[in-house]
Design an enzyme around this catalytic site. Structure first.
Site, PDB file in Angstrom:
ATOM      1  N   LYS A   1       1.879   3.694   5.156  1.00  0.00           N
ATOM      2  CA  LYS A   1       1.261   4.972   4.783  1.00  0.00           C
ATOM      3  C   LYS A   1       0.160   4.773   3.755  1.00  0.00           C
ATOM      4  CE  LYS A   1       5.074   6.950   3.289  1.00  0.00           C
ATOM      5  NZ  LYS A   1       6.080   5.911   3.537  1.00  0.00           N
TER       6      LYS A   1
ATOM      7  N   ARG B   1       6.072  -7.721   0.243  1.00  0.00           N
ATOM      8  CA  ARG B   1       4.938  -6.942  -0.271  1.00  0.00           C
ATOM      9  C   ARG B   1       4.635  -7.271  -1.731  1.00  0.00           C
ATOM     10  NH1 ARG B   1       4.573  -0.456   0.334  1.00  0.00           N
ATOM     11  NH2 ARG B   1       6.472  -0.332  -0.916  1.00  0.00           N
TER      12      ARG B   1
END
Ligand code: AMP
Length: 217
Positions: free
Chosen positions: A13, A127
């Protein structure tokens, strides 16, 4: 033009909302980023939000809705914005709809980024984010040129504490229990654009732009 990004943690997103906002030339509003900044600054909102974020729970609606309403009352969000991570449940969706209706506006499209659970878990575990500019990296799929340093600004990279496996598990559950009903809310209004979120970043951006390019955009 108000575009919403929905999807589980790790769906992309943040990355995609940033690119789409840039392409459409409109403001990108990321609730998670605003909340993390408040936590960092130690503001009242940050102090209240932190324990929920640490546990992978949603921050209470009254806090998040007030924060977003304040943000979109500013001049740069009068006629358009890309929302990333908001709304995350039906009461937030209703609050947004009613506030936009007060201005004669409405949501133009809700983009649902679909990614398999295995890919989500691997994306979150690998990440790394830049502490200075927020740029996103992945140790395997998109590593920085120099370990621990941002390619864009040279800032230090860090891993989000809520990307730890046990918190990721809870965040995925929260998505299924609370955010999935919001998908239905937009589906029923004919606004939901379901977009496969796996594949090269630029390809996913193109899919999104195609999916949201319609009469209202
Ligand atoms: P994100 O960066 O979008 O993954 O959000 C990180 C965390 O911030 C979430 O796990 C929640 O604790 C909180 N958060 C972000 N957006 C919202 C929202 N719309 N409603 C409630 N909590 C939120």
């Amino acid at each position: 033009m108000f575009v919403i990004f929905l999807g589980p943690p790790g769906a992309g997103k943040g990355t995609q909302a940033h690119k789409v906002a840039e392409e459409l030339g409109i403001l990108h509003v990321a609730t998670g980023d605003i909340l993390r900044e408040d936590v960092k600054q130690g503001s009242d909102l940050g102090l209240q939000a932190k324990s929920f974020m640490d546990r992978g729970e949603l921050v209470p609606d009254d806090l998040v809705i007030a924060m977003i309403m304040e943000r979109i009352s500013r001049q740069d969000a009068v006629s358009s914005a890309v929302f990333d991570g908001f709304p995350r449940n039906i009461s937030q969706a209703e609050a947004l709809e009613s506030r936009l209706a007060d201005r004669g506006a409405s949501v133009s499209a809700a983009v649902y980024l679909k990614v398999s659970e295995a890919a989500l878990v691997s994306r979150l575990a690998g990440r790394w984010l830049c502490r200075e500019c927020g740029a996103n990296y992945h140790e395997v799929n998109h590593p920085p040129a120099q370990v621990g340093r941002c390619d864009m600004c040279g800032g230090t990279l860090y891993q989000r504490s809520d990307d730890a496996p046990e918190t990721v598990h809870r965040r995925l559950q929260v998505f299924l229990e609370q955010t999935e009903p919001a998908l239905e809310y937009y589906r029923q209004r004919g606004l939901l654009a379901e977009v496969p979120g796996e594949g090269p970043i630029a390809e996913v951006t193109e899919r999104i732009i195609r999916a949201v390019s319609g009469p209202g955009l």
